[in-house]
Design a protein around this motif. Sequence first.
Motif, mmCIF file in Angstrom:
data_model
loop_
_atom_site.group_PDB
_atom_site.id
_atom_site.type_symbol
_atom_site.label_atom_id
_atom_site.label_comp_id
_atom_site.label_asym_id
_atom_site.label_seq_id
_atom_site.Cartn_x
_atom_site.Cartn_y
_atom_site.Cartn_z
ATOM 1 N N ALA A 15 0.868 -1.198 0.058
ATOM 2 C CA ALA A 15 0.094 0.028 0.035
ATOM 3 C C ALA A 15 0.875 1.275 0.089
ATOM 4 O O ALA A 15 0.551 2.209 -0.667
ATOM 5 N N ALA A 16 2.054 1.339 0.882
ATOM 6 C CA ALA A 16 2.811 2.340 0.706
ATOM 7 C C ALA A 16 3.601 2.542 -0.539
ATOM 8 O O ALA A 16 3.698 3.595 -1.214
ATOM 9 N N LYS A 17 4.074 1.769 -1.225
ATOM 10 C CA LYS A 17 4.464 1.632 -2.460
ATOM 11 C C LYS A 17 3.344 2.130 -3.599
ATOM 12 O O LYS A 17 3.962 3.006 -4.338
ATOM 13 N N ASP A 18 2.326 1.803 -3.453
ATOM 14 C CA ASP A 18 1.433 2.298 -4.321
ATOM 15 C C ASP A 18 1.016 3.556 -4.044
ATOM 16 O O ASP A 18 0.947 4.625 -5.154
ATOM 17 N N ILE A 19 0.852 4.136 -2.930
ATOM 18 C CA ILE A 19 0.514 5.458 -2.692
ATOM 19 C C ILE A 19 1.752 6.639 -2.833
ATOM 20 O O ILE A 19 1.382 7.789 -3.449
ATOM 21 N N ILE A 20 2.899 6.068 -2.766
ATOM 22 C CA ILE A 20 3.960 6.875 -3.022
ATOM 23 C C ILE A 20 4.199 7.000 -4.677
ATOM 24 O O ILE A 20 4.121 8.342 -5.160
ATOM 25 N N MET A 75 11.092 10.645 -2.963
ATOM 26 C CA MET A 75 9.958 10.360 -2.034
ATOM 27 C C MET A 75 10.427 9.538 -0.996
ATOM 28 O O MET A 75 10.098 9.717 0.404
ATOM 29 N N CYS A 76 10.846 8.417 -1.275
ATOM 30 C CA CYS A 76 11.305 7.148 0.127
ATOM 31 C C CYS A 76 12.455 7.946 0.589
ATOM 32 O O CYS A 76 12.204 7.734 2.051
ATOM 33 N N GLU A 77 13.289 8.497 0.256
ATOM 34 C CA GLU A 77 14.302 9.249 0.972
ATOM 35 C C GLU A 77 13.802 10.311 2.085
ATOM 36 O O GLU A 77 14.254 10.335 3.011
ATOM 37 N N ARG A 78 12.928 11.165 1.413
ATOM 38 C CA ARG A 78 12.594 12.338 2.438
ATOM 39 C C ARG A 78 11.495 11.473 3.351
ATOM 40 O O ARG A 78 11.382 12.002 4.606
ATOM 41 N N LEU A 79 10.714 10.516 2.886
ATOM 42 C CA LEU A 79 10.123 9.956 4.034
ATOM 43 C C LEU A 79 10.966 9.359 5.228
ATOM 44 O O LEU A 79 10.558 9.681 6.223
ATOM 45 N N SER A 80 11.680 8.797 4.617
ATOM 46 C CA SER A 80 12.644 8.076 5.750
ATOM 47 C C SER A 80 13.112 9.190 6.564
ATOM 48 O O SER A 80 13.195 8.904 7.946
ATOM 49 N N TYR A 81 13.394 10.387 6.091
ATOM 50 C CA TYR A 81 14.154 11.302 6.924
ATOM 51 C C TYR A 81 13.169 11.650 7.799
ATOM 52 O O TYR A 81 13.434 12.138 9.121
ATOM 53 N N ALA A 106 8.530 13.193 12.761
ATOM 54 C CA ALA A 106 7.313 14.095 11.988
ATOM 55 C C ALA A 106 5.702 13.343 12.431
ATOM 56 O O ALA A 106 5.619 12.147 12.162
ATOM 57 N N GLU A 107 4.957 14.062 12.916
ATOM 58 C CA GLU A 107 3.601 13.486 13.130
ATOM 59 C C GLU A 107 3.080 12.740 11.962
ATOM 60 O O GLU A 107 2.358 11.881 12.080
ATOM 61 N N ILE A 108 2.734 13.505 10.778
ATOM 62 C CA ILE A 108 2.429 12.971 9.512
ATOM 63 C C ILE A 108 3.490 13.307 8.374
ATOM 64 O O ILE A 108 3.794 14.141 7.860
ATOM 65 N N PRO A 109 4.606 12.223 8.235
ATOM 66 C CA PRO A 109 5.737 12.454 7.503
ATOM 67 C C PRO A 109 5.612 13.002 6.234
ATOM 68 O O PRO A 109 6.429 13.970 5.577
ATOM 69 N N ILE A 110 4.242 12.648 5.594
ATOM 70 C CA ILE A 110 4.230 13.018 4.137
ATOM 71 C C ILE A 110 3.936 14.501 3.904
ATOM 72 O O ILE A 110 4.380 15.152 2.989
ATOM 73 N N LYS A 111 3.443 15.081 4.970
ATOM 74 C CA LYS A 111 3.223 16.702 4.714
ATOM 75 C C LYS A 111 4.389 17.398 4.703
ATOM 76 O O LYS A 111 4.728 18.053 3.683
ATOM 77 N N PRO A 112 5.612 17.077 5.550
ATOM 78 C CA PRO A 112 6.856 17.813 5.261
ATOM 79 C C PRO A 112 7.491 17.567 3.960
ATOM 80 O O PRO A 112 8.285 18.179 3.536
ATOM 81 N N VAL A 113 7.353 16.313 3.674
ATOM 82 C CA VAL A 113 8.171 15.639 2.319
ATOM 83 C C VAL A 113 7.429 16.552 1.105
ATOM 84 O O VAL A 113 8.294 17.152 0.159
ATOM 85 N N LEU A 114 6.212 16.898 1.100
ATOM 86 C CA LEU A 114 5.673 17.494 0.061
ATOM 87 C C LEU A 114 6.064 18.920 0.044
ATOM 88 O O LEU A 114 6.197 19.598 -0.992
ATOM 89 N N PHE A 151 8.920 2.052 7.539
ATOM 90 C CA PHE A 151 9.453 3.390 7.391
ATOM 91 C C PHE A 151 9.936 3.708 8.788
ATOM 92 O O PHE A 151 11.177 4.488 8.872
ATOM 93 N N ALA A 152 9.375 3.490 9.823
ATOM 94 C CA ALA A 152 9.653 3.955 11.120
ATOM 95 C C ALA A 152 10.937 3.252 11.925
ATOM 96 O O ALA A 152 11.354 3.487 12.684
#
Length: 227
Positions: free
Chosen positions: A24-29, A48-54, A60-68, A195-196
């Motif tokens: 599911a993570a691979k799909d949404i990324i 995207m994966c590198e920034r999510l991992s960071y 971060a509470e919701i990591p995708i937000k700072p990634v975007l 990822f965590a």
Amino acid sequence: MLDLNRITWIFFDLGDTLLDESAAAKDIIGQYVRNANRLGYSVSYEQMCERLSYYFEQQAEIPIKPVLEDLITSREHWHAIREGVAYKKQLEQPFPGVSSLLQRLSERYCLGVIANQSEGTQQRLDGYGLSAYFQVIGSSAELGMTKPDSRFFEWAFRESGCRPDQAVMIGDRIDNDIIPARQLGMHAIWVRQGFAKVQQPPSGRLAPDYTVDHILEIERLLLPHTS
């Protein structure tokens, strides 16, 4: 070290703890990347994966937000990219061996769920054949509380009738699972999956009692004479 004679309850997170979210993570990324590319951004899956991992590492509470926010310069585009994305719960599956693990644990302990999940958690667990193992199922969407809010854990104590020192929290996130559980006096086992797994555990009283690299490894800790 856990005193198993005092432990009566085990509470689990779901995503990347009992349930494998990797597909599911691979799909949404991939959805995020394609939407960004359509708007002219040179964003790759690897970026995207590198920034999510960071941002997972930064807790971060919701990591995708700072990634975007890092990768997308226009706030209008940021919203447009998010609006066109859907997380596909049907791509999640229990990690192999989880059903048998829960069955064995349920013969000795009461089991519960404390998870940040969308609506329909009970039905999804029914579909996986797992719900019968749990006496308490707490989902953030249904309860209106989200980990690491201590009220979510306190709700579980009331529902189960157990004290914090009688319970173990098992999860993949240091920030959402381990630290809030330890702050309330629970025991905790960190499962380094998803990822965590890059997160760094604290030292001292907030540290997990144990750390494992796969969910099935908890059996040797909680059922040492049968594993």
